[in-house]
Design an enzyme around this catalytic site. Sequence first.
Site, mmCIF file in Angstrom:
data_model
loop_
_atom_site.group_PDB
_atom_site.id
_atom_site.type_symbol
_atom_site.label_atom_id
_atom_site.label_comp_id
_atom_site.label_asym_id
_atom_site.label_seq_id
_atom_site.Cartn_x
_atom_site.Cartn_y
_atom_site.Cartn_z
ATOM 1 N N ARG A 79 0.826 -1.197 0.000
ATOM 2 C CA ARG A 79 0.000 0.000 0.000
ATOM 3 C C ARG A 79 0.869 1.260 0.000
ATOM 4 O O ARG A 79 0.637 2.187 -0.762
ATOM 5 C CB ARG A 79 -0.930 0.003 1.207
ATOM 6 N N ASP A 127 -0.253 -6.547 -3.638
ATOM 7 C CA ASP A 127 -1.656 -6.246 -3.359
ATOM 8 C C ASP A 127 -2.232 -5.499 -4.547
ATOM 9 O O ASP A 127 -1.546 -5.311 -5.562
ATOM 10 C CB ASP A 127 -1.799 -5.438 -2.066
ATOM 11 N N HIS A 172 -6.928 -9.547 -4.006
ATOM 12 C CA HIS A 172 -5.893 -8.528 -3.800
ATOM 13 C C HIS A 172 -4.833 -8.600 -4.896
ATOM 14 O O HIS A 172 -3.638 -8.520 -4.633
ATOM 15 C CB HIS A 172 -5.250 -8.696 -2.419
ATOM 16 N N ASP A 212 -7.154 -13.963 1.433
ATOM 17 C CA ASP A 212 -8.178 -13.220 2.156
ATOM 18 C C ASP A 212 -8.963 -12.311 1.218
ATOM 19 O O ASP A 212 -8.501 -11.943 0.141
ATOM 20 C CB ASP A 212 -7.539 -12.381 3.269
ATOM 21 N N GLU A 213 -10.144 -11.970 1.653
ATOM 22 C CA GLU A 213 -10.967 -10.930 1.043
ATOM 23 C C GLU A 213 -11.046 -11.081 -0.478
ATOM 24 O O GLU A 213 -10.903 -10.110 -1.226
ATOM 25 C CB GLU A 213 -10.437 -9.545 1.421
ATOM 26 N N TRP A 216 -6.891 -13.866 11.526
ATOM 27 C CA TRP A 216 -6.960 -12.398 11.629
ATOM 28 C C TRP A 216 -8.358 -11.879 11.943
ATOM 29 O O TRP A 216 -8.494 -10.813 12.530
ATOM 30 C CB TRP A 216 -6.435 -11.761 10.341
ATOM 31 N N TYR A 220 -3.796 -5.566 15.380
ATOM 32 C CA TYR A 220 -3.584 -4.792 14.162
ATOM 33 C C TYR A 220 -3.145 -3.402 14.607
ATOM 34 O O TYR A 220 -3.958 -2.609 15.099
ATOM 35 C CB TYR A 220 -4.866 -4.718 13.335
ATOM 36 N N TRP A 280 -0.699 -2.655 8.584
ATOM 37 C CA TRP A 280 -1.215 -2.364 7.250
ATOM 38 C C TRP A 280 -1.053 -0.866 7.002
ATOM 39 O O TRP A 280 -1.434 -0.047 7.835
ATOM 40 C CB TRP A 280 -2.681 -2.788 7.140
ATOM 41 N N THR A 281 -0.529 -0.494 5.830
ATOM 42 C CA THR A 281 -0.017 0.871 5.663
ATOM 43 C C THR A 281 -0.879 1.781 4.791
ATOM 44 O O THR A 281 -0.393 2.784 4.272
ATOM 45 C CB THR A 281 1.407 0.824 5.089
ATOM 46 N N GLU A 282 -2.174 1.481 4.645
ATOM 47 C CA GLU A 282 -3.006 2.368 3.838
ATOM 48 C C GLU A 282 -2.883 3.822 4.291
ATOM 49 O O GLU A 282 -2.805 4.729 3.462
ATOM 50 C CB GLU A 282 -4.480 1.935 3.905
#
Length: 541
Positions: free
Chosen positions: A143, A172, A243, A314-315, A381, A406, A456-458
Amino acid sequence: MDLIPAPLQAQWAEGFHELGDGFGIEAGPGTEDTARWLRATLGAAAGLALPPKRGDEYDVLHLSVRPGLDAEAYRLVIAPHGVHIQGGSPAGVFWGAQTLRQLLGPDAFRRAPLPGRTWRLPLTEIRDSPRFRWRGLMLDVARHFMPKDGVLRYLDLMAAHKLNVFHFHLTDDQGWRVEIRKYPRLTEVGSWRVRTKFGHRASPLWEEKPHGGYYTQDDIREIVAYAAERHITVVPEIDVPGHSQAAIAAYPELGNTDVIAASIAGGTPLSVWDTWGISPNVLAPTDNTLRFYEGVFEEVLELFPSEFVHVGGDECLKDQWRQSPTAQERIRELGLKDEDELQAWFIGHFDKWLTARGRRLIGWDEILEGGLAEGAAVSSWRGYAGGIAAARAGHDVVMCPEQQVYLDHRQDPGADEPVPIGYVRTLEDVYRFEPVPPELTSDEARHVLGTQANLWTEVMEDPARVDYQAFPRLAAFAEVAWSSLPAPAERDFAAFERRMAAHYGRLDALGVAYRPPTGPRPWQRRPGVLGRPIDGPPPNR
């Protein structure tokens, strides 16, 4: 003394052992890397050469491996006649050296000596060993890219806290960060996005400039070697099948072309995603995709010698698969029930592929859906439930529940927290985190390999923001992962805070831009940048 993480046993005596200019190191077999590390770090901070020495002289640090100890255990003895670090393996000796550095005070964490400083060690005997063999930190560089020097710095910070698994989130929707020579467009195209959302995805703010970067294969080799010298294992993550928009932007045939072509106005190709959230663009479940990613993983295995390879999982939004005639035909020909089983088939393919090459697959807990691949391990998670289910089914687990560890979640409810995301997770909350759910039997609990904190670096646009979110909470997490603590409610947080008072001095010497106990400094705030705070206590399951 103010050691973090707290050791298993420590006995203190009156007096000190002073380090003179002639203080040297006797490095037994298997301890050469620790001796080299001590000369490079402690030697630089103290202005001491730390030359090789032999015998029982007064000014000697004796390093030795003693196989009777557990692999990562160590025994540190500081006596008037000399200093000894014994470890059950080279890793144990290295962790003992980390404790020795802390005992010398915060200035031992500097890169050059301060004038007039004298160096002395308190007389003590410490016996110590870790609770978990997986003491991890996940860093998302997809990210927001972190240049190589920043990654090496985080490996040093991990080592200083006795963390030993670096989960390297390399791909991602927003960027592909590792050079794959067979597929150059993954970095030529996939490593750059044209702009970046600033703040939460609902924020109206944009950073209107390209963002990106990647690590060459030689960069990766350097990172892995640097980590190995610090007894840290690097576990790469290559996300499949969700992702994956950055990869699809580089190689459109990886996507569900029978759906994407119809949904993009004017036939404009997909680009690397410039916002946050979950992209609907996922990999097509075709033989071409499998062969492509086998080529990716072949190069990944050459770069990373780790037992585990993380495949994400995931997701993965399945709307495109539901709409895709190709995906639906795949479900029919494989005799699958639905799209969940199609994902399980996809993950199962790479589980078998990695197993055949002597590696193990690990993925986020969504890989449980549709049936868990044999031999796969789970990063739990979405709370504890996935980890509990996996452990009961005989699968290994790393506990990293979002609601607890997180570290992108906010640290305080105050309005001046920068880009507040998620639940409030204070230093005390992290200190009271328990990785092993009480529902597990002792046999099931043996499948809990350990625990991991995730970054997580958003909303972390630079290393200073990463520091702010990681510290001081990563110090509390390190103690949870290493030390044999009582039940969460019985843990002495006040005593931990007192030890942290000294530890802040170490972090200052290391240049860590942590969140002060009194709240963010003016330059750490992000006024007017929208976050996504969630009120109330987080669920505990």
